[in-house]
Each structure stands twice: as C-alpha cells, then as structure tokens.
Design a protein around this motif. Structure first.
Motif, mmCIF file in Angstrom:
data_model
loop_
_atom_site.group_PDB
_atom_site.id
_atom_site.type_symbol
_atom_site.label_atom_id
_atom_site.label_comp_id
_atom_site.label_asym_id
_atom_site.label_seq_id
_atom_site.Cartn_x
_atom_site.Cartn_y
_atom_site.Cartn_z
ATOM 1 N N GLN A 63 0.863 -1.175 0.000
ATOM 2 C CA GLN A 63 0.000 0.000 0.000
ATOM 3 C C GLN A 63 0.901 1.226 0.000
ATOM 4 N N THR A 64 0.501 2.261 -0.707
ATOM 5 C CA THR A 64 1.306 3.476 -0.714
ATOM 6 C C THR A 64 0.668 4.526 0.188
ATOM 7 N N SER A 65 1.483 5.296 0.838
ATOM 8 C CA SER A 65 1.024 6.385 1.691
ATOM 9 C C SER A 65 1.899 7.588 1.426
ATOM 10 N N GLY A 66 1.583 8.671 2.031
ATOM 11 C CA GLY A 66 2.367 9.853 1.764
ATOM 12 C C GLY A 66 2.283 10.863 2.876
ATOM 13 N N THR A 67 1.776 12.032 2.521
ATOM 14 C CA THR A 67 1.741 13.156 3.444
ATOM 15 C C THR A 67 0.311 13.630 3.621
ATOM 16 N N LEU A 68 -0.094 13.768 4.871
ATOM 17 C CA LEU A 68 -1.358 14.435 5.172
ATOM 18 C C LEU A 68 -1.060 15.912 5.337
ATOM 19 N N THR A 69 -1.879 16.749 4.742
ATOM 20 C CA THR A 69 -1.741 18.192 4.896
ATOM 21 C C THR A 69 -2.939 18.671 5.694
ATOM 22 N N LEU A 70 -2.664 19.185 6.886
ATOM 23 C CA LEU A 70 -3.698 19.601 7.831
ATOM 24 C C LEU A 70 -3.647 21.117 7.993
ATOM 25 N N ARG A 100 7.281 9.334 16.202
ATOM 26 C CA ARG A 100 6.305 8.545 15.437
ATOM 27 C C ARG A 100 5.113 8.189 16.328
ATOM 28 N N LYS A 101 3.925 8.569 15.853
ATOM 29 C CA LYS A 101 2.709 8.326 16.632
ATOM 30 C C LYS A 101 1.601 7.816 15.720
ATOM 31 N N ASN A 102 0.686 7.084 16.306
ATOM 32 C CA ASN A 102 -0.510 6.643 15.598
ATOM 33 C C ASN A 102 -1.634 7.604 15.931
ATOM 34 N N GLY A 103 -2.541 7.775 14.981
ATOM 35 C CA GLY A 103 -3.635 8.700 15.236
ATOM 36 C C GLY A 103 -4.720 8.593 14.197
ATOM 37 N N SER A 104 -5.591 9.594 14.202
ATOM 38 C CA SER A 104 -6.750 9.600 13.311
ATOM 39 C C SER A 104 -7.102 11.025 12.920
ATOM 40 N N VAL A 105 -7.648 11.141 11.717
ATOM 41 C CA VAL A 105 -8.376 12.346 11.327
ATOM 42 C C VAL A 105 -9.840 11.949 11.442
ATOM 43 N N VAL A 106 -10.577 12.652 12.293
ATOM 44 C CA VAL A 106 -11.951 12.286 12.600
ATOM 45 C C VAL A 106 -12.882 13.372 12.076
ATOM 46 N N THR A 122 -0.689 5.383 10.787
ATOM 47 C CA THR A 122 0.329 4.789 11.651
ATOM 48 C C THR A 122 1.664 5.487 11.428
ATOM 49 N N ASN A 123 2.436 5.545 12.493
ATOM 50 C CA ASN A 123 3.799 6.092 12.478
ATOM 51 C C ASN A 123 3.883 7.490 11.876
ATOM 52 N N GLY A 124 2.943 8.339 12.236
ATOM 53 C CA GLY A 124 2.951 9.708 11.734
ATOM 54 C C GLY A 124 3.925 10.591 12.499
ATOM 55 N N TRP A 125 4.497 11.550 11.788
ATOM 56 C CA TRP A 125 5.368 12.540 12.427
ATOM 57 C C TRP A 125 5.276 13.855 11.660
ATOM 58 N N GLU A 149 3.876 13.260 7.894
ATOM 59 C CA GLU A 149 4.345 12.094 7.133
ATOM 60 C C GLU A 149 3.801 10.837 7.809
ATOM 61 N N ILE A 150 3.255 9.912 7.002
ATOM 62 C CA ILE A 150 2.639 8.710 7.575
ATOM 63 C C ILE A 150 3.120 7.456 6.839
ATOM 64 N N ASP A 151 3.101 6.327 7.553
ATOM 65 C CA ASP A 151 3.469 5.049 6.938
ATOM 66 C C ASP A 151 2.273 4.365 6.298
ATOM 67 N N SER A 152 1.091 4.484 6.903
ATOM 68 C CA SER A 152 -0.096 3.866 6.325
ATOM 69 C C SER A 152 -1.334 4.637 6.741
ATOM 70 N N LEU A 153 -2.387 4.465 5.948
ATOM 71 C CA LEU A 153 -3.660 5.143 6.192
ATOM 72 C C LEU A 153 -4.780 4.165 5.887
ATOM 73 N N GLU A 154 -5.784 4.133 6.783
ATOM 74 C CA GLU A 154 -6.907 3.217 6.603
ATOM 75 C C GLU A 154 -8.195 3.915 7.015
#
Length: 157
Positions: A63-70, A100-106, A122-125, A149-154
């Motif tokens: 699976q590919t992941s990338g960058t979340l822009t908030l 590196r932290k796990n989290g959510s956009v809710v 997962t593993n966001g920083w 920056e994130i390793d995976s998104l679900e």
C-alpha cells in the motif's frame, strides 16, 4: 423515483475535523488533504508459448502512503500546543523514534458529537508547520498548515 423524492443518503458531509493522536484529541482542523489510500501497481512482462511479449499490469507488493496536509487556525502559544511539542521532538531533538505516533483524522457532524468518518494513520510525524502569508489588509485569521508524514492510512468509518 420522482422529482420530489428526497434522497435518504446524501453522502458524507462534515464541517468539523479533528486530529487525534494516541487516542486523544489534539487539535481542531479547518481543512485536510492527502486522505488517499492506494495500492502500488506494477508492470510485468511475460512471453507466451509462441514467443510473443505480453505486458500485464498487476497489483504491487504494498500500500502506498504519503503526506497528510492539515490546516488549522494558528495557535497563540506554541510552546504549550501539542502539535508544536510533537514537531519539536523532530526539529530540535532529531528523534523520529519518539516522534512517530498513531492517530486519526476524525470527521464530525455539525453537532461536533456524531462521528461520521475516521481515517487512522500509523507512524505519523510532523515534518513541517507553515504559517499563512502575513498581510495586514486581509483581516482574516491566520492559519497554520501542518505536514504529517505517515506510513499507512486506513478508513475505518
């Protein structure tokens, strides 16, 4: 369906977004981009029994992941803000292990209580925090753009 029938499911509509980190709300957001979930595709070349070359596009290995822009309203006290403290672990200490932290956009409904959607990462920083351009004539509140920056998104909901 007649022209006057009301559609019961109008799709996902939300006007309140929050960043949760390690299960706790960290900040309210005004915008989010990069909620992309995809898998890698790869090209394969094969030769048939008659010696013809055939190209096939198939599923890759990950699976590919990338960058979340908030985007959020800029905070007035960065030393006490959770996002800025998180960013400092990378910027000042150079430590990704602790950062590196796990989290959510809710996504929430207008009542700010009904959860409509959840994207777990997962593993966001935090790799960057940028302030809007300064312009005294605009009169608009200042916003910060956070690159995560994130390793995976679900998508969970």
């Amino acid at each position: 369906m007649s022209d006057t029938t009301v559609v019961s499911n109008t799709g996902l509509m939300s006007n309140a977004f929050y960043l949760e980190v390690d299960g706790s709300p960290m900040t309210m957001l005004t915008g989010v981009s990069g909620l992309d979930v995809s898998v890698e595709a790869t090209d394969m070349q094969q030769t048939t029994a008659k010696g013809q070359m055939v190209w096939t596009r198939t599923l890759g290995s990950r699976q590919t992941s990338g960058t979340l822009t908030l985007t959020r309203l800029a905070v007035d006290d960065s030393p006490t803000d959770g996002v800025w403290q998180w960013f400092s672990k990378v910027k000042d200490k150079g430590s990704l292990t602790d950062a590196r932290k796990n989290g959510s956009v809710v996504l929430y409904a207008t009542d700010h209580a009904t959860e409509l959607g959840r994207y777990n990462f997962t593993n966001g920083w935090v790799s960057k925090i940028a302030l809007d351009s300064l312009d005294v004539s605009s009169g608009n509140p200042l916003k910060e753009t956070i690159s995560l920056e994130i390793d995976s998104l679900e998508r969970k909901k």
